[in-house]
Scaffold this motif. Structure first.
Motif, PDB file in Angstrom:
ATOM      1  N   LEU A 151      -0.233  64.383  67.827  1.00 41.39           N
ATOM      2  CA  LEU A 151      -0.051  62.944  67.609  1.00 41.39           C
ATOM      3  C   LEU A 151       0.414  62.684  66.168  1.00 41.39           C
ATOM      4  O   LEU A 151       1.269  61.828  65.918  1.00 41.39           O
ATOM      5  N   SER A 158       8.750  60.689  64.379  1.00 42.97           N
ATOM      6  CA  SER A 158       9.286  59.357  64.720  1.00 42.97           C
ATOM      7  C   SER A 158       9.789  58.664  63.462  1.00 42.97           C
ATOM      8  O   SER A 158      10.833  58.001  63.476  1.00 42.97           O
ATOM      9  N   LEU A 159       9.034  58.833  62.375  1.00 43.04           N
ATOM     10  CA  LEU A 159       9.459  58.228  61.100  1.00 43.04           C
ATOM     11  C   LEU A 159      10.809  58.768  60.656  1.00 43.04           C
ATOM     12  O   LEU A 159      11.595  58.073  60.017  1.00 43.04           O
ATOM     13  N   ALA A 218       3.980  63.697  66.064  1.00 45.12           N
ATOM     14  CA  ALA A 218       4.817  62.694  66.745  1.00 45.12           C
ATOM     15  C   ALA A 218       5.105  61.535  65.796  1.00 45.12           C
ATOM     16  O   ALA A 218       6.234  61.023  65.752  1.00 45.12           O
ATOM     17  N   PHE A 219       4.098  61.155  65.022  1.00 49.67           N
ATOM     18  CA  PHE A 219       4.282  60.043  64.080  1.00 49.67           C
ATOM     19  C   PHE A 219       5.293  60.413  62.985  1.00 49.67           C
ATOM     20  O   PHE A 219       6.230  59.654  62.715  1.00 49.67           O
TER      21      PHE A 219
END
Lengths: 99, 345
Positions: free
Chosen positions: B236, B243-244, B239-240
């Motif tokens: 997770l 994504s950034l 993923a963050f």
């Protein structure tokens, strides 16, 4: 079918060129790229919202990405739990035997 | 046949979605059984589907986080997740990954990163594979000699017993895993595996699962469940960050996750019908396949490397599914026989 075959052949032809850096565990050199989502071709309102967000507010997009992944993961976990409970298998106990 | 293609709104291209479901399913099966994310399996598959490279790693990590969540939920029901151990190890893992990334940046500055990383990876995979098979060989020998230690059956390598003798405070009891040791043991082991994971640019499940078994002393099933919990949290976070950087395709994540949720049930439930050493040996085979593919890539045999990885995924997946369906059929037969016996009284 023809289109599908063309894509498979295209992907297979691309493999020797594209595979090396992709498959490395250490990752690729993609961080230098700047990608902009083309929102003109997107019809679906939800997808258009996320594509817009990707272009304009990457922080909010990142938060959505994590939240949606977690929520969808949870939902699938609960759904699968519901389905698996109907198989008649005992899914709450197991015996640990190493050898 | 247009319905077989799904438009990726960010990457701006159409992808053969049943392929994504299949990749998710296979990784769900294997990851649920071995307790790892399986990034090394996903990327070649995505590549073959023509998935854009810029999005492959981020999409892969987000899908792994969701898939690990599904697997952790199932393992948790079996009592296979030691959350206390998982949380203690997260500290070491996070710090370790950051240190490993710093080493990579140093190697990048001196221009040696590519080959060093790959060969270190190969060496560690060879060590893990050797350890797994040596352990199995030793356990078989002990069993033949009639040596049975503890209630869980014969074990080959028991290095953790020596490490448990180190009694530096604070001492911690891990209820689900069933042992007490210095808190520094899981912290240092997770730190070491974290450094390696950060250095190699992998999730770390491939290293952490055997480390939990051989160094920390977890029973194999608990190691699998606890490692998946760690993969979920670190996934997770990954993923963050990806994504950034704009390196994630959410639609693909969701499609893959749907397949993975089904696969994860099969992989996770299969652990119930498999002995610890069944999981360890199959894991050793997966490590060997991964190692061979990296060596082939080092010498530019890229197509052969992809074939090895995809072949290994297919064979291991079929093996795990056979274990699960055979075990489940047996359990249902026994249950039916018990019910019939009760009804006849």
């Amino acid at each position: 079918m023809k289109r599908w075959m063309r894509r498979v052949l295209g992907a297979a032809g691309l493999l020797p060129v594209a595979a090396p850096s992709l498959v490395w565990a250490a990752g690729g050199k993609a961080s230098q790229l700047v990608v902009v989502a083309d929102t003109r071709v997107i019809q679906n309102a939800a997808l258009k919202y996320f594509a817009d967000l990707y272009n304009t507010n990457i922080w909010l997009f990142a938060v959505w990405a994590v939240v949606l992944t977690a929520v969808y993961g949870c939902f699938l976990g609960l759904l699968m739990d519901f389905i698996m409970a109907r198989t008649g298998l005992d899914l709450k106990s197991r015996k640990i035997v190493e050898h | 046949m247009d319905w077989l293609y799904l438009h990726m709104p960010i990457a701006g291209m159409d992808i053969f979605w049943p392929g994504l479901v299949l990749i998710g399913f296979a990784v769900g099966v294997i990851g649920g059984f071995f307790g790892m994310g399986g990034a090394w399996m996903v990327t070649p598959g995505l590549n073959i589907l023509g998935f854009p490279m810029a999005f492959a790693i981020g999409t892969d990590i987000a899908h792994i986080a969701g898939k690990s969540m599904v697997s952790t939920m199932r393992h948790s029901k079996f009592g296979n997740v030691d959350y206390k151990l998982g949380i203690v190890m997260l500290v070491g893992t996070m710090v370790g990954i950051e240190c490993g990334a710093q080493i990579v940046m140093f190697l990048e500055r001196i221009g040696r990163v590519g080959s060093v990383v790959r060969w270190v990876y190969v060496v560690f995979l060879a060590l893990i594979a050797f350890m797994v098979f040596y352990d199995y060989f030793k356990a078989v020998q002990k069993k033949r000699a009639g040596i049975v230690e503890g209630e869980k059956g014969t074990e080959g390598i028991t290095w953790y017993k020596t490490l448990h003798k180190i009694r530096i405070p604070p001492m911690m009891h891990f209820k689900a895993a069933g042992f007490t040791c210095s808190a520094w043991l899981p912290i240092m082991v997770s730190f070491a595996t974290g450094v390696l994971a950060g250095f190699l640019g992998i999730g770390g499940g491939l290293l952490r699962m055997p480390a939990l078994v051989y160094l920390v002393g977890c029973p194999t099933h608990i190691a699998v469940g606890t490692d998946l919990f760690e993969v979920m949290v670190s996934g997770l976070y990954g993923a963050f960050t990806y994504s950034l950087k704009g390196r994630i395709e959410l639609v693909a994540v969701f499609v893959m996750l749907t397949g993975a949720a089904i696969g994860a049930q099969i992989g996770t439930v299969a652990t119930k019908y498999s002995k610890g050493y069944g999981i360890r040996v199959a894991f050793g085979c997966a490590v060997v396949a991964c190692m061979v593919s990296i060596i082939l890539k080092q010498y530019k045999y890229n197509a052969a490397a992809a074939v090895i990885i995809l072949g290994a995924i297919g064979i291991i997946c079929a093996y795990i599914m056979a274990v699960m369906f055979k075990g489940a059929a047996q359990e249902l037969r026994e249950k039916k026989a018990r019910e019939q016996a009760q009804a006849s009284f």
